[in-house]
Design an enzyme around this catalytic site. Structure first.
Site, mmCIF file in Angstrom:
data_model
loop_
_atom_site.group_PDB
_atom_site.id
_atom_site.type_symbol
_atom_site.label_atom_id
_atom_site.label_comp_id
_atom_site.label_asym_id
_atom_site.label_seq_id
_atom_site.Cartn_x
_atom_site.Cartn_y
_atom_site.Cartn_z
ATOM 1 N N MET A 1 1.376 2.015 -6.885
ATOM 2 C CA MET A 1 2.438 2.752 -6.216
ATOM 3 C C MET A 1 2.005 4.188 -6.055
ATOM 4 S SD MET A 1 4.679 0.586 -5.576
ATOM 5 C CE MET A 1 4.002 -1.054 -5.723
ATOM 6 N N CYS A 2 1.822 4.623 -4.847
ATOM 7 C CA CYS A 2 1.009 5.819 -4.692
ATOM 8 C C CYS A 2 1.154 6.449 -3.321
ATOM 9 C CB CYS A 2 -0.466 5.479 -4.831
ATOM 10 S SG CYS A 2 -0.787 3.950 -5.661
ATOM 11 N N GLY A 3 0.389 7.538 -3.181
ATOM 12 C CA GLY A 3 0.182 8.138 -1.879
ATOM 13 C C GLY A 3 -1.309 8.215 -1.623
#
Lengths: 302, 658
Positions: A1-3
């Protein structure tokens, strides 16, 4: 879960890739406050550049460094230069031989996170600006790079579990990934049977190994991305970088965001437009959102 | 016209100023927006906000009556849940444009991303360019106009409403059909386009729901009431209960649906005991008054926390699953006992708001009854991810209960078998949830505590995400948690018991050094004050009771909640049945039940040697079974270090309790 974020300048030269990626990742740091990482492509060096994650405590660190030295000696690699910073130990080595066998052995005994002649992967717990103050990321110049901010959901918060991941056994390849590979174990077992080893339970490592395996067989990056979309289940947007290219792949459900912006000089890709807009403050940019199940690659001029 | 420069102003300050301008009737222009998120969220006055550039996620979201002009692009979920007003996007819009709107006009002059208009209820979403895949996904009403092409699965699983596509349709979604346009429809579209200065001369293809999946093919038959203890009976394998289940499956050809939670025995709080000899302690009953039971929930980030007279809440239960009368009685009982009531899915009732002193407003995936005005009059907000009865699935409300009144508050067609979405349109991961949390904070001026409701599945991971995503409190629901309707397979077999859930939650939070600032509210099978104290000793900060409150208020536990003809007027929307429910009588019964919890909690706390229920700890507990010891890590009775060394005596523990 990230950018995620990536940038490639099409013309050769010393572009501010470190500063650019810091800005872009700071723009989407809300998506991942746990750790940050950069894969930066600078000048092509004569020696192989290796970066390891080592303990920060002095004694344990020395032990890890000594261990690395003996590992390298075992393979006839000699250290030209070394640098110890933050949680990492970076060295330039003279090595001629089978890189896959070399790195496979080293990876069994040390936390190797970056391998290449042009690539340097810098990753650690903390934010983009925190990494910059430890590792002087902002000073790095080059032609392209990708970066990542991480919110750990299933695997632990440790520097080695941060992105980017280098593609085991294949120098100068890195990936960053936002999403979740749901056929992780099936794909992992398949790759393990082909002789690959995994060092984290992070599904992004799988993407890196998957891509490396295909590239090693001589397939083009475009073709590799196309098969990745077919083979990997789940929700994902990922970026991959090679010495001369960057590319993206996006899952069929379009569940993970990604926007891109291209000019005559550069291509920038990010999870959110707010990251792209950091590069053009006060301006409106004509970004586009790639369609579900698509991929694309860009090359720099050589 | 007031100018706000977002390169100089934080978004929260900017939104406060926009709201002030709204009250003064002054329009606003936003310069240097640079695609920042949550611009203009929570505005309830009819001003115009002009965004001079690109906006990020949720621009204009959770608003009512305002007008937004975005000169360039918009990120995900532009115009989220708007009731009335408009948003005009000059460039492209990201995914889920116009999600869950209830009457607004959203115009995107360029292209729009995937799942545009997901779960929208009313209003118009218009796109000048192409729409990416699944336009109109699960829409319940309203109109989508696409002048360009519609990508794959146009109208996927839509319940009602219309989609008009000018260009090509790549493919139609499940259960949709192309129909001829009705007289006057084209004129209405042209009038709309003209108002927004969009020219279009071509034809339209009209897509609507085919209506084949709005109801179950075979309704769940009304079976004999199945008392809970019969359903739990496992004394012989092919017992009458199992036989009946098989017969009914032979009739309906699908899974069974019922109310209530898991009926099979699982390790629970009964498998734990207090380690001290409470009978040896003498105290006067007046002393119980002095035991502190006060509990606050949700103060982590400075919002006004819920202030409860004891560590008990009423669990979320919807108006829909339950009748209006029961929701009023629950709200009243909560006020009389100084605890909180929760709306559950499906909107807030005015009477419920008036009766309850402290009311939690729950946001579910279908955004049924969700709106900014009720958010702003709630005492806490809770994002529902899942529940113990059916982790990973949405709610079910059978057609018998979807009355015109209920359909109106939820914004859905009446008479469908409502199967709520299993996922939030705008939360597809922990990263999206961060931005959603910020949107809710902005819409409520950071004054209202924000919680997350989770069914117990992978608690160790989930609790860490809840903590990192910035929630004030977590309501965590174990396998035994009940529901108004779910499939028996899921009720009995999906999720982990409440006892495991609390332990995983505590362990998970410790692993990331989370401290104790995020409050943990445990639910799922809490039946009395003894359970409450045990739960707090295990590490919870508060508990929540649903089924036991309903039973106190007249439920006979026949488990036929889904049928809609509840014999005692609780789980029904049928006026005749509801008339059997005596609000005054049952609210008093529930109130007295809550007071019995209070007495038990105070007595046990006092007997354990404390003057504050929040001082109880794991040291006060012992596991009675190997399973409970394994799950909780508590010492097993036979291996307890003190209990098995009588020479030490219980004084050891007494001194520790001090």
């Amino acid at each position: 879960m990230c950018g995620i974020a990536g940038v490639l300048y099409k013309q050769a030269g010393d572009h501010e890739i470190g500063k650019t990626l810091i800005e872009m990742l700071d723009g989407c740091q809300h998506r991942g406050p746990d750790s940050t990482g950069f894969a930066l492509y600078g000048e092509d060096k004569d020696q192989l550049q290796l970066r390891f994650i080592v303990p920060t405590e002095t004694q344990a660190r020395q032990k890890a460094v000594d261990n690395i030295a003996s590992l390298l000696a075992r393979h006839g690699a000699t250290i030209e230069s070394e640098q110890s910073v933050g949680c990492s130990y970076q060295i330039a080595v003279n090595f001629e031989g089978d890189l896959l066998r070399f790195t496979k052995d080293i990876e069994e005994h040390a936390k190797l996170v970056s391998v290449g002649h042009t690539l340097d992967i810098i990753k650690d717990d903390g934010t983009a600006h925190e990494l910059d103050s430890t590792y002087q990321v902002g000073e790095v110049k080059g032609t392209h790079g990708i970066g990542h901010v991480r919110l750990a959901t299933e695997s632990a918060v440790r520097p080695e579990a941060a992105h980017p991941f280098w593609a085991t056994g294949f120098e100068d390849i890195a990936i960053v990934h936002n999403g979740q590979i749901t056929n992780y174990w099936k794909m992992r077992r398949r790759l393990e049977r082909r002789g690959f080893t995994f060092h984290t339970d992070n599904d992004s490592e799988l993407v890196a190994v998957y891509l490396a395996d295909k590239l090693k067989q001589g397939e083009t990056l475009d073709h590799v991305l196309e098969t990745a979309i077919a083979d990997l289940d789940g929700t994902f947007s990922f970026l991959v970088s090679t010495p001369n290219e960057i590319g993206y792949a996006k899952d069929n459900l379009a569940a993970k965001p990604m926007v891109l912006y291209e000019t005559d000089d550069m291509i920038a890709i990010a999870s959110e437009e707010v990251s792209l807009n950091r590069l053009f403050p006060g301006q409106s940019i004509n970004s586009t959102e790639p369609a579900p199940g698509t991929f694309q690659t860009w090359s720099r001029s050589i | 016209m007031v100018t706000i420069d977002l390169s100089q102003t934080e978004i929260t300050d900017a939104n406060n100023r926009i709201r002030d301008c709204g009250r003064d009737g002054q329009d606003v222009e936003i310069i240097n927006p640079d695609a920042r998120h949550n611009i203009g969220v929570g505005l309830v006055d009819p001003i115009t906000v002009n965004v001079q550039g690109s906006a990020g996620y949720f621009c204009g979201g959770l608003s009512d009556g305002a007008h937004y002009e975005i000169e360039h692009n918009a990120g995900w979920a532009v115009g989220d849940n708007i009731y009335s007003g408009s948003v005009v996007v000059g460039g492209n819009a990201g995914a889920i444009a116009g999600v869950a709107i209830r009457g607004a006009e959203i115009v995107v002059r360029g292209n729009m991303g995937s799942r545009a208009g997901q779960v929208m209820k009313a209003g118009t979403l218009c796109c000048g360019g192409n729409a990416a895949f699944m336009a109109g996904y699960m829409m319940y009403g309203g109109r989508i106009i696409i002048l360009g092409n519609g990508a794959a699965k146009v109208g996927q699983d839509m319940s009602a409403g219309e989609i008009f596509v000018g260009g090509k349709i790549e493919s139609l979604g499940n259960d949709t059909i192309i129909v001829d346009m009705e007289a006057g429809e084209r004129d209405e579209i042209m009038e709309f386009l003209e108002r927004y200065k969009m020219s279009y001369k071509g034809d339209f293809t009209k897509v609507v729901s085919a209506g084949k999946k709005l109801r179950y093919a075979n309704s769940e038959p009304r079976s004999r009431p199945q008392p809970f203890f019969v359903s739990s009976n496992s004394s012989n394998y092919w017992n009458p209960k199992v036989q009946e289940d098989i017969w009914i499956k032979g009739e309906v050809g699908r899974y069974r649906i019922r109310g209530y939670g898991a009926s099979k025995p699982v390790p629970h709080l009964n498998d734990i005991a207090f380690v001290k000899d409470v009978t040896s302690r003498q105290y006067k009953s007046e002393e119980l008054q002095d035991v502190n039971l006060k509990t606050t929930v949700g103060g982590r980030y400075g919002a006004k926390p819920l202030s409860l007279s004891m560590p008990v809440m009423i669990a979320p239960m919807s108006f829909g699953a339950l009748s209006r009368s029961v929701k009023i009685a629950l709200a009243r009982a909560s006020r009389l006992s100084g605890i909180s009531e929760n709306t559950g899915e499906g909107g807030m009732l005015d009477e419920q708001r008036e009766e309850a002193d402290q009311l939690i407003f729950q946001c579910l995936s279908g955004r049924l009854g969700w709106n900014v005005k009720d958010m702003q009059r709630a005492d806490a907000i809770e994002i529902y991810i899942s529940q113990g009865a059916k982790p990973g699935l949405g709610g079910q409300l059978m057609a018998k209960k979807v009355t015109p009144e209920l359909a109106a508050i939820r914004g859905i067609p009446q008479g469908i078998d409502l199967r709520s979405p299993s996922r939030h349109p705008d939360v597809l991961g922990a990263d999206d949830l961060v931005i959603k949390v910020e949107e809710f904070r902005e819409a409520t001026m950071h004054k209202v505590p924000l919680g997350i409701k989770m069914g117990a599945g992978r608690v160790n991971d989930d609790i860490k995400i809840a903590y990192k995503d910035g929630f004030d409190f977590v309501e965590l629901d174990g396998l035994q948690g009940s529901t108004g309707a779910a499939s028996t397979e899921v009720l009995e077999n999906v999720g982990i018991p409440t006892l495991s859930a609390v332990q995983e939650a505590i362990d998970g939070l410790q692993e990331i050094d989370a401290g104790d600032d995020m409050d943990l509210v445990m639910m799922g099978g809490i039946k009395d004050g003894v359970d409450v104290v045990k739960m707090l000793a295990l590490g919870a900060d508060c508990t929540s009771v649903g089924t036991s409150a309903i039973i106190a208020g007249g439920c006979i536990a026949c488990m036929q909640c889904h049928v809609g003809t509840c014999p005692v007027g609780i789980a029904t929307q049928d006026k005749e049945h509801e008339a059997r429910y005596d609000i005054d009588l049952q609210s008093q019964n529930m109130h007295r039940y809550f007071e019995s919890l209070r007495w038990q909690i105070a007595s046990i706390t006092k007997a354990l040697g404390y003057d504050d229920v929040h001082k109880v700890s794991r040291d006060d507990l012992v596991a009675l079974t190997p399973e409970a010891a394994d799950i909780t890590g508590l010492p097993l009775l036979s291996e307890h270090p003190v209990l098995n060394r009588p020479e030490l005596g219980l004084e050891v523990l007494d001194r520790k309790a001090g």
